[in-house]
Design a protein around this motif. Sequence first.
Motif, PDB file in Angstrom:
ATOM      1  N   LEU A 162       6.573  -3.924 -10.049  1.00 11.42           N
ATOM      2  CA  LEU A 162       6.301  -2.603  -9.477  1.00 11.42           C
ATOM      3  C   LEU A 162       5.840  -2.715  -8.033  1.00 11.42           C
ATOM      4  O   LEU A 162       6.268  -1.939  -7.175  1.00 11.42           O
ATOM      5  CB  LEU A 162       5.244  -1.877 -10.314  1.00 11.42           C
ATOM      6  CG  LEU A 162       5.706  -1.366 -11.670  1.00 11.42           C
ATOM      7  CD1 LEU A 162       4.528  -0.829 -12.463  1.00 11.42           C
ATOM      8  CD2 LEU A 162       6.768  -0.302 -11.508  1.00 11.42           C
ATOM      9  N   SER A 163       4.987  -3.684  -7.751  1.00 10.83           N
ATOM     10  CA  SER A 163       4.510  -3.883  -6.392  1.00 10.83           C
ATOM     11  C   SER A 163       5.670  -4.222  -5.459  1.00 10.83           C
ATOM     12  O   SER A 163       5.769  -3.676  -4.349  1.00 10.83           O
ATOM     13  CB  SER A 163       3.467  -4.996  -6.374  1.00 10.83           C
ATOM     14  OG  SER A 163       2.989  -5.202  -5.067  1.00 10.83           O
ATOM     15  N   ASN A 164       6.559  -5.101  -5.908  1.00  8.07           N
ATOM     16  CA  ASN A 164       7.733  -5.457  -5.102  1.00  8.07           C
ATOM     17  C   ASN A 164       8.624  -4.241  -4.858  1.00  8.07           C
ATOM     18  O   ASN A 164       9.138  -4.041  -3.763  1.00  8.07           O
ATOM     19  CB  ASN A 164       8.542  -6.571  -5.777  1.00  8.07           C
ATOM     20  CG  ASN A 164       7.823  -7.907  -5.757  1.00  8.07           C
ATOM     21  OD1 ASN A 164       6.880  -8.117  -4.989  1.00  8.07           O
ATOM     22  ND2 ASN A 164       8.251  -8.810  -6.623  1.00  8.07           N
ATOM     23  N   ARG A 165       8.776  -3.430  -5.889  1.00 11.09           N
ATOM     24  CA  ARG A 165       9.614  -2.235  -5.769  1.00 11.09           C
ATOM     25  C   ARG A 165       9.002  -1.253  -4.773  1.00 11.09           C
ATOM     26  O   ARG A 165       9.698  -0.694  -3.932  1.00 11.09           O
ATOM     27  CB  ARG A 165       9.753  -1.604  -7.148  1.00 11.09           C
ATOM     28  CG  ARG A 165      10.631  -0.401  -7.241  1.00 11.09           C
ATOM     29  CD  ARG A 165      12.094  -0.849  -7.257  1.00 11.09           C
ATOM     30  NE  ARG A 165      12.959   0.258  -7.485  1.00 11.09           N
ATOM     31  CZ  ARG A 165      13.612   0.465  -8.610  1.00 11.09           C
ATOM     32  NH1 ARG A 165      13.510  -0.379  -9.595  1.00 11.09           N
ATOM     33  NH2 ARG A 165      14.391   1.496  -8.732  1.00 11.09           N
ATOM     34  N   ILE A 166       7.684  -1.061  -4.866  1.00 14.83           N
ATOM     35  CA  ILE A 166       6.987  -0.163  -3.935  1.00 14.83           C
ATOM     36  C   ILE A 166       7.101  -0.684  -2.510  1.00 14.83           C
ATOM     37  O   ILE A 166       7.372   0.074  -1.574  1.00 14.83           O
ATOM     38  CB  ILE A 166       5.514   0.020  -4.350  1.00 14.83           C
ATOM     39  CG1 ILE A 166       5.439   0.834  -5.639  1.00 14.83           C
ATOM     40  CG2 ILE A 166       4.700   0.668  -3.235  1.00 14.83           C
ATOM     41  CD1 ILE A 166       4.076   0.821  -6.299  1.00 14.83           C
ATOM     42  N   ASP A 167       6.920  -1.987  -2.331  1.00 11.65           N
ATOM     43  CA  ASP A 167       7.054  -2.589  -1.001  1.00 11.65           C
ATOM     44  C   ASP A 167       8.446  -2.370  -0.440  1.00 11.65           C
ATOM     45  O   ASP A 167       8.607  -2.045   0.746  1.00 11.65           O
ATOM     46  CB  ASP A 167       6.736  -4.082  -1.048  1.00 11.65           C
ATOM     47  CG  ASP A 167       5.259  -4.371  -1.302  1.00 11.65           C
ATOM     48  OD1 ASP A 167       4.437  -3.433  -1.177  1.00 11.65           O
ATOM     49  OD2 ASP A 167       4.939  -5.527  -1.648  1.00 11.65           O
TER      50      ASP A 167
ATOM     51  N   VAL B 190      10.628   0.030  -1.181  1.00 15.91           N
ATOM     52  CA  VAL B 190      10.825   1.447  -0.873  1.00 15.91           C
ATOM     53  C   VAL B 190      10.070   1.817   0.393  1.00 15.91           C
ATOM     54  O   VAL B 190      10.587   2.529   1.260  1.00 15.91           O
ATOM     55  CB  VAL B 190      10.384   2.337  -2.069  1.00 15.91           C
ATOM     56  CG1 VAL B 190      10.317   3.804  -1.677  1.00 15.91           C
ATOM     57  CG2 VAL B 190      11.315   2.131  -3.249  1.00 15.91           C
ATOM     58  N   THR B 191       8.852   1.320   0.519  1.00 20.40           N
ATOM     59  CA  THR B 191       8.047   1.596   1.705  1.00 20.40           C
ATOM     60  C   THR B 191       8.717   1.023   2.951  1.00 20.40           C
ATOM     61  O   THR B 191       8.810   1.692   3.982  1.00 20.40           O
ATOM     62  CB  THR B 191       6.627   1.004   1.543  1.00 20.40           C
ATOM     63  OG1 THR B 191       6.042   1.558   0.371  1.00 20.40           O
ATOM     64  CG2 THR B 191       5.758   1.317   2.736  1.00 20.40           C
ATOM     65  N   ALA B 192       9.215  -0.195   2.857  1.00 22.34           N
ATOM     66  CA  ALA B 192       9.889  -0.834   3.999  1.00 22.34           C
ATOM     67  C   ALA B 192      11.144  -0.055   4.365  1.00 22.34           C
ATOM     68  O   ALA B 192      11.435   0.154   5.551  1.00 22.34           O
ATOM     69  CB  ALA B 192      10.231  -2.280   3.668  1.00 22.34           C
ATOM     70  N   LYS B 193      11.864   0.409   3.375  1.00 21.14           N
ATOM     71  CA  LYS B 193      13.093   1.162   3.611  1.00 21.14           C
ATOM     72  C   LYS B 193      12.783   2.480   4.311  1.00 21.14           C
ATOM     73  O   LYS B 193      13.474   2.859   5.256  1.00 21.14           O
ATOM     74  CB  LYS B 193      13.820   1.410   2.292  1.00 21.14           C
ATOM     75  CG  LYS B 193      15.156   2.064   2.455  1.00 21.14           C
ATOM     76  CD  LYS B 193      15.850   2.204   1.117  1.00 21.14           C
ATOM     77  CE  LYS B 193      17.209   2.863   1.268  1.00 21.14           C
ATOM     78  NZ  LYS B 193      17.883   3.029  -0.008  1.00 21.14           N
ATOM     79  N   SER B 194      11.717   3.156   3.879  1.00 25.00           N
ATOM     80  CA  SER B 194      11.380   4.438   4.507  1.00 25.00           C
ATOM     81  C   SER B 194      10.866   4.241   5.932  1.00 25.00           C
ATOM     82  O   SER B 194      11.070   5.086   6.790  1.00 25.00           O
ATOM     83  CB  SER B 194      10.366   5.212   3.653  1.00 25.00           C
ATOM     84  OG  SER B 194       9.118   4.596   3.697  1.00 25.00           O
ATOM     85  N   ARG B 195      10.198   3.129   6.188  1.00 28.67           N
ATOM     86  CA  ARG B 195       9.707   2.851   7.541  1.00 28.67           C
ATOM     87  C   ARG B 195      10.844   2.532   8.500  1.00 28.67           C
ATOM     88  O   ARG B 195      10.790   2.839   9.678  1.00 28.67           O
ATOM     89  CB  ARG B 195       8.725   1.679   7.518  1.00 28.67           C
ATOM     90  CG  ARG B 195       7.375   2.050   6.974  1.00 28.67           C
ATOM     91  CD  ARG B 195       6.410   0.905   7.086  1.00 28.67           C
ATOM     92  NE  ARG B 195       5.147   1.268   6.470  1.00 28.67           N
ATOM     93  CZ  ARG B 195       4.328   0.418   5.890  1.00 28.67           C
ATOM     94  NH1 ARG B 195       4.605  -0.867   5.898  1.00 28.67           N
ATOM     95  NH2 ARG B 195       3.225   0.825   5.343  1.00 28.67           N
TER      96      ARG B 195
END
Length: 96
Positions: A81-86, A88-93
Amino acid sequence: MRTTQPLTITLPLDMAQMVKDKVSSGEYATESEVIRDGLRTLAARDAAIERWLREEVAPTLEDARAHRERLLTADQLRKNLSNRIDAVTAKSRSGT
């Protein structure tokens, strides 16, 4: 033969006002119609939950019991989950 039964119910003030508002707005003709529609909605929700449990949850549980080797530990799940959140966050940035 009668197909209805009169009942006396007690509602909290806010719910009673909601019923009255539905009738006064013209959305329903009577308070009984409001309650009947609410009960039909409740029955439909209950049926949908029962169907979901029977068709999705139970088979998933059976599969998990049959193939325990596929199950993740709590630590593995947190990491995924942490990897997935990271990601998604990187993609949005990056704007993509």
